[in-house]
Design a protein around this motif. Structure first.
Motif, mmCIF file in Angstrom:
data_model
loop_
_atom_site.group_PDB
_atom_site.id
_atom_site.type_symbol
_atom_site.label_atom_id
_atom_site.label_comp_id
_atom_site.label_asym_id
_atom_site.label_seq_id
_atom_site.Cartn_x
_atom_site.Cartn_y
_atom_site.Cartn_z
ATOM 1 N N ILE A 1 11.958 -8.639 -23.941
ATOM 2 C CA ILE A 1 11.031 -7.504 -23.926
ATOM 3 C C ILE A 1 11.577 -6.386 -23.046
ATOM 4 C CG2 ILE A 1 8.749 -6.757 -23.099
ATOM 5 C CD1 ILE A 1 7.675 -9.491 -24.036
ATOM 6 N N PHE A 2 12.084 -6.746 -21.874
ATOM 7 C CA PHE A 2 12.661 -5.742 -20.969
ATOM 8 C C PHE A 2 13.823 -5.026 -21.636
ATOM 9 C CE2 PHE A 2 14.928 -3.956 -17.413
ATOM 10 C CZ PHE A 2 13.933 -3.631 -16.495
ATOM 11 N N THR A 3 14.683 -5.791 -22.283
ATOM 12 C CA THR A 3 15.833 -5.203 -22.986
ATOM 13 C C THR A 3 15.372 -4.251 -24.084
ATOM 14 O OG1 THR A 3 17.190 -7.159 -22.537
ATOM 15 C CG2 THR A 3 17.900 -5.731 -24.341
ATOM 16 N N LYS A 4 14.344 -4.657 -24.813
ATOM 17 C CA LYS A 4 13.826 -3.807 -25.891
ATOM 18 C C LYS A 4 13.274 -2.500 -25.330
ATOM 19 C CE LYS A 4 10.713 -3.758 -29.863
ATOM 20 N NZ LYS A 4 9.855 -4.552 -30.770
ATOM 21 N N PHE A 5 12.565 -2.580 -24.220
ATOM 22 C CA PHE A 5 12.041 -1.367 -23.595
ATOM 23 C C PHE A 5 13.174 -0.431 -23.169
ATOM 24 C CE2 PHE A 5 7.866 -3.544 -22.037
ATOM 25 C CZ PHE A 5 7.311 -3.368 -23.301
ATOM 26 N N MET A 6 14.236 -0.989 -22.638
ATOM 27 C CA MET A 6 15.385 -0.166 -22.224
ATOM 28 C C MET A 6 16.036 0.489 -23.434
ATOM 29 S SD MET A 6 17.233 -2.239 -19.107
ATOM 30 C CE MET A 6 18.328 -0.855 -18.780
ATOM 31 N N GLU A 7 16.199 -0.271 -24.490
ATOM 32 C CA GLU A 7 16.829 0.262 -25.715
ATOM 33 C C GLU A 7 15.982 1.360 -26.341
ATOM 34 O OE1 GLU A 7 17.259 -3.251 -28.050
ATOM 35 O OE2 GLU A 7 19.124 -3.884 -27.063
ATOM 36 N N ASN A 8 14.659 1.249 -26.183
ATOM 37 C CA ASN A 8 13.751 2.249 -26.762
ATOM 38 C C ASN A 8 13.559 3.467 -25.860
ATOM 39 O OD1 ASN A 8 13.394 0.564 -28.927
ATOM 40 N ND2 ASN A 8 11.356 -0.125 -28.332
ATOM 41 N N GLY A 9 14.175 3.424 -24.673
ATOM 42 C CA GLY A 9 14.038 4.553 -23.754
ATOM 43 C C GLY A 9 12.739 4.551 -22.977
ATOM 44 N N ASP A 10 12.062 3.396 -22.948
ATOM 45 C CA ASP A 10 10.796 3.298 -22.209
ATOM 46 C C ASP A 10 11.027 3.031 -20.727
ATOM 47 O OD1 ASP A 10 9.039 3.654 -24.420
ATOM 48 O OD2 ASP A 10 9.488 1.613 -25.065
ATOM 49 N N ILE A 11 12.199 2.520 -20.375
ATOM 50 C CA ILE A 11 12.503 2.176 -18.988
ATOM 51 C C ILE A 11 13.718 2.959 -18.510
ATOM 52 C CG2 ILE A 11 13.434 0.311 -17.546
ATOM 53 C CD1 ILE A 11 11.558 -1.623 -18.890
ATOM 54 N N TYR A 12 13.635 3.489 -17.308
ATOM 55 C CA TYR A 12 14.766 4.217 -16.714
ATOM 56 C C TYR A 12 14.936 3.783 -15.266
ATOM 57 C CZ TYR A 12 11.100 7.137 -14.596
ATOM 58 O OH TYR A 12 10.017 7.585 -13.878
ATOM 59 N N LYS A 13 16.123 4.047 -14.723
ATOM 60 C CA LYS A 13 16.439 3.630 -13.351
ATOM 61 C C LYS A 13 16.206 4.777 -12.378
ATOM 62 C CE LYS A 13 20.054 0.875 -11.098
ATOM 63 N NZ LYS A 13 21.411 0.313 -11.288
ATOM 64 N N GLY A 14 15.674 4.440 -11.198
ATOM 65 C CA GLY A 14 15.425 5.459 -10.186
ATOM 66 C C GLY A 14 15.282 4.815 -8.823
ATOM 67 N N GLU A 15 14.561 5.491 -7.953
ATOM 68 C CA GLU A 15 14.323 4.963 -6.618
ATOM 69 C C GLU A 15 12.843 5.090 -6.310
ATOM 70 O OE1 GLU A 15 17.103 5.216 -2.859
ATOM 71 O OE2 GLU A 15 15.801 6.980 -2.908
ATOM 72 N N TYR A 16 12.286 4.019 -5.714
ATOM 73 C CA TYR A 16 10.853 4.049 -5.436
ATOM 74 C C TYR A 16 10.599 4.058 -3.941
ATOM 75 C CZ TYR A 16 5.910 3.568 -6.191
ATOM 76 O OH TYR A 16 4.557 3.818 -6.237
ATOM 77 N N GLU A 17 9.685 4.926 -3.540
ATOM 78 C CA GLU A 17 9.230 4.936 -2.163
ATOM 79 C C GLU A 17 7.705 5.042 -2.192
ATOM 80 O OE1 GLU A 17 9.954 7.246 2.106
ATOM 81 O OE2 GLU A 17 10.789 8.057 0.254
ATOM 82 N N GLY A 18 7.064 4.131 -1.519
ATOM 83 C CA GLY A 18 5.606 4.161 -1.522
ATOM 84 C C GLY A 18 5.020 3.106 -0.620
ATOM 85 N N TRP A 19 3.707 3.018 -0.658
ATOM 86 C CA TRP A 19 2.985 2.053 0.163
ATOM 87 C C TRP A 19 2.749 0.801 -0.655
ATOM 88 C CZ3 TRP A 19 2.562 3.015 5.195
ATOM 89 C CH2 TRP A 19 2.704 4.345 5.628
ATOM 90 N N TYR A 20 3.240 -0.325 -0.120
ATOM 91 C CA TYR A 20 3.258 -1.569 -0.892
ATOM 92 C C TYR A 20 2.314 -2.614 -0.298
ATOM 93 C CZ TYR A 20 5.054 -5.636 -3.390
ATOM 94 O OH TYR A 20 5.177 -6.750 -4.180
ATOM 95 N N CYS A 21 1.487 -3.223 -1.173
ATOM 96 C CA CYS A 21 0.605 -4.315 -0.777
ATOM 97 C C CYS A 21 1.193 -5.619 -1.309
ATOM 98 C CB CYS A 21 -0.810 -4.107 -1.327
ATOM 99 S SG CYS A 21 -1.919 -5.502 -0.979
#
Length: 527
Positions: A109-129
């Motif tokens: 499923i993850f691979t399919k999302f990447m192939e469809n352009g639904d997932i991209y790489k970046g950097e996350y900064e935020g408040w985590y619980c």
């Protein structure tokens, strides 16, 4: 079997951080009751439950206990399945997110999302619980803490893959506008739509690099697939989606009902529909959202000494009393409150005084007046009979409507109104007076109707209280399958005549000593 006669129902997959308390037992009991009702109405019903076994919190809990994460979740999985057996939960599958049948499909499923352009790489900064496995923006925090659980959050920054939620935002809004009843109750739907969807969606962080207990991204193994993309897909991986055998998936998907607690509605009401849209799959038909089983002093917590476990209640009061209390305590998606006083009061009042009294009086009178033989169907009805039958028939319609809508607590309320009306019928007709006056036909008429009330009530309560129902049928000597079917509750069959009931029935519920039981429960909560 036609599409309309299948019913796929799911619970959330539970987080295996420790022993399950009555809150988890409530959700599973609710799902099981709905499943058994649907079966009684002729549906091919399929119930899924299981465990959400990955994530940072599980890794930390396991380490604190000197175990590997796998050892920890194996232990909890065994405990969970043993509890469901004790509670006679008839789940058709138990999915664990560490199983290969799940992990391999999540990778696809993850691979399919990447192939469809639904997932991209970046950097996350935020408040985590950590307990909620969720990032929040500063504006989402409540008094600087997690808006869901109220715990402390910490600032985190890491490389991550993101799911492009904005891509599906318009489609999600259109779906909600076309399906206003998707989330039940409506006020939960309004919360999600107005507070999270209408203001605009943020892209979702779907991987982590700060821990490794999870499913790896095949093309970038330092990334672990984030818990919600992993966990939510269990509802389709368990059915065989993207596997060699998709027979169950093709048969049961989309889900007819998915039951979730109020704390995870955002994930099921936003992320889950969008993931399904991205997979080009139909969405579930309905999300049923319930509140929490609370204590007087707030949420259950071992540190507060206010936790109660289902095994404690079952061992002392019986399975059906435990299930009945849980099902009656949460109304309309709101929180319910467990108190020792409330439990004992409901047991004595509703189970002993109402239901138990009706059974005991009916059994006793038939034995006393007719040597235990159930009288024949009356040839003509009195005004009181007509009134009773009309009342019951109307209530049956309401019970069916409430159960069709999965509002179990409302259905139980209506069933108990029938029980109360039958007890009133006894007081109105005064069989003991008729017996003294030797008015045999009138007395036969009343006993027949009382047995019929019990038969109908027993059928309707059976999805929630199977042991009690079987006990009542046994005491009435009703063994014919045709007399136990849901279809028969709208009939007044002749076949009951000449059935000999049990000579001396044992009370189905024995009245509790109020003070003694309240003290017992208080001690148990502090253990």
């Amino acid at each position: 079997m036609s599409e309309s006669k299948k019913f796929y129902i799911t619970t959330p997959i539970y987080y295996p951080s420790g022993r399950f308390h009555i809150g988890t037992a409530y959700t599973t009991t609710l799902a099981n009751t709905i499943k058994k009702y649907r079966q009684a109405r002729g549906y091919d019903s399929y119930l899924l439950t299981g465990l959400d076994e990955h994530g940072q919190k599980i890794q930390e809990v396991a380490i604190s206990k000197g175990k590997t994460p796998q050892e920890h979740v194996d232990e909890i999985a065994e405990m969970a399945q043993e509890l469901w057996k004790t509670m006679k939960i008839e789940n058709d599958d138990f999915i664990r997110t560490t199983e290969e049948r799940h992990t391999k499909v999540v990778e696809k499923i993850f691979t399919k999302f990447m192939e469809n352009g639904d997932i991209y790489k970046g950097e996350y900064e935020g408040w985590y619980c950590t307990p909620c496995e969720t990032y929040f923006t500063p504006t989402q925090l409540v008094d600087g803490k997690c808006p869901d659980c109220g715990r402390e959050v910490k600032k985190m920054k890491e490389e991550a893959y993101f799911f492009n939620m904005k891509k599906y935002e318009k489609r999600l809004i259109e779906f909600y506008e076309k399906n206003p009843d998707f989330i039940d109750p409506i006020f939960r739907k309004n919360e999600i739509f107005n507070n999270f969807i209408k203001p605009g969606l943020e892209d979702l962080c779907v991987t982590r690099t700060s821990f490794d207990w999870g499913i790896k991204v095949k093309s970038d193994e330092k990334h672990v697939i984030y818990v919600w993309l992993d966990a939510l897909t269990n509802y389709i991986t368990a059915l065989g989606y993207m596997s060699d055998d998709k027979t169950r998936f093709n048969k049961y998907w989309p889900a007819d009902l998915q039951i979730v607690g109020k704390d995870i509605i955002r994930f099921h009401g936003i992320y889950w529909p969008i993931f399904l849209m991205a997979l080009d799959l139909p969405l579930p038909k309905k999300l049923l959202v319930h509140g929490w089983v609370m204590m007087k002093d707030g949420k259950m917590s071992k540190s507060k000494g206010n936790v109660i476990y289902p095994e404690t209640l079952i061992e002392r009061y019986g399975l059906d009393a435990t299930k009945y209390f849980l099902l009656k305590e949460l109304v309309g998606g709101q929180d319910g409150v467990f108190t020792p006083e409330g439990f004992v009061e409901r047991f004595n009042s509703e189970l002993c005084n109402d239901l138990g009294n009706l059974v005991n009086r009916t059994i006793g009178m038939i034995n006393k007046y007719f040597d235990g033989i159930i009288p024949s169907k009356p040839k003509k009805l009195t005004n009181l009979d007509n009134e009773l039958e009309a009342f019951i028939n109307k209530k049956i319609e309401v019970v069916e409507k409430e159960m069709d809508d999965s509002h179990v607590v409302n259905a139980l309320d209506e069933i108990w109104k029938i029980i109360s009306r039958a007890n009133k019928y006894i007081d109105e007709t005064m069989p003991w007076v008729l017996y003294k006056e030797k008015k045999t036909e009138e007395l036969e008429d009343i006993m027949y109707h009382l047995v019929e009330v019990l038969r109908k009530v027993t059928i309707m309560m059976r999805p929630a209280m199977e042991e009690t129902s079987d006990n009542i049928f046994k005491q009435l000597s009703i063994s014919d399958f045709e007399l136990k079917t849901w279809e028969s509750i709208k009939e007044y069959p002749e076949i009951l005549k000449n059935l000999k009931i049990i000579e001396k029935g044992e009370p189905i519920f024995v009245r509790l000593d109020v003070n003694e039981e309240i003290e017992f429960l208080k001690r148990e909560m502090k253990k």
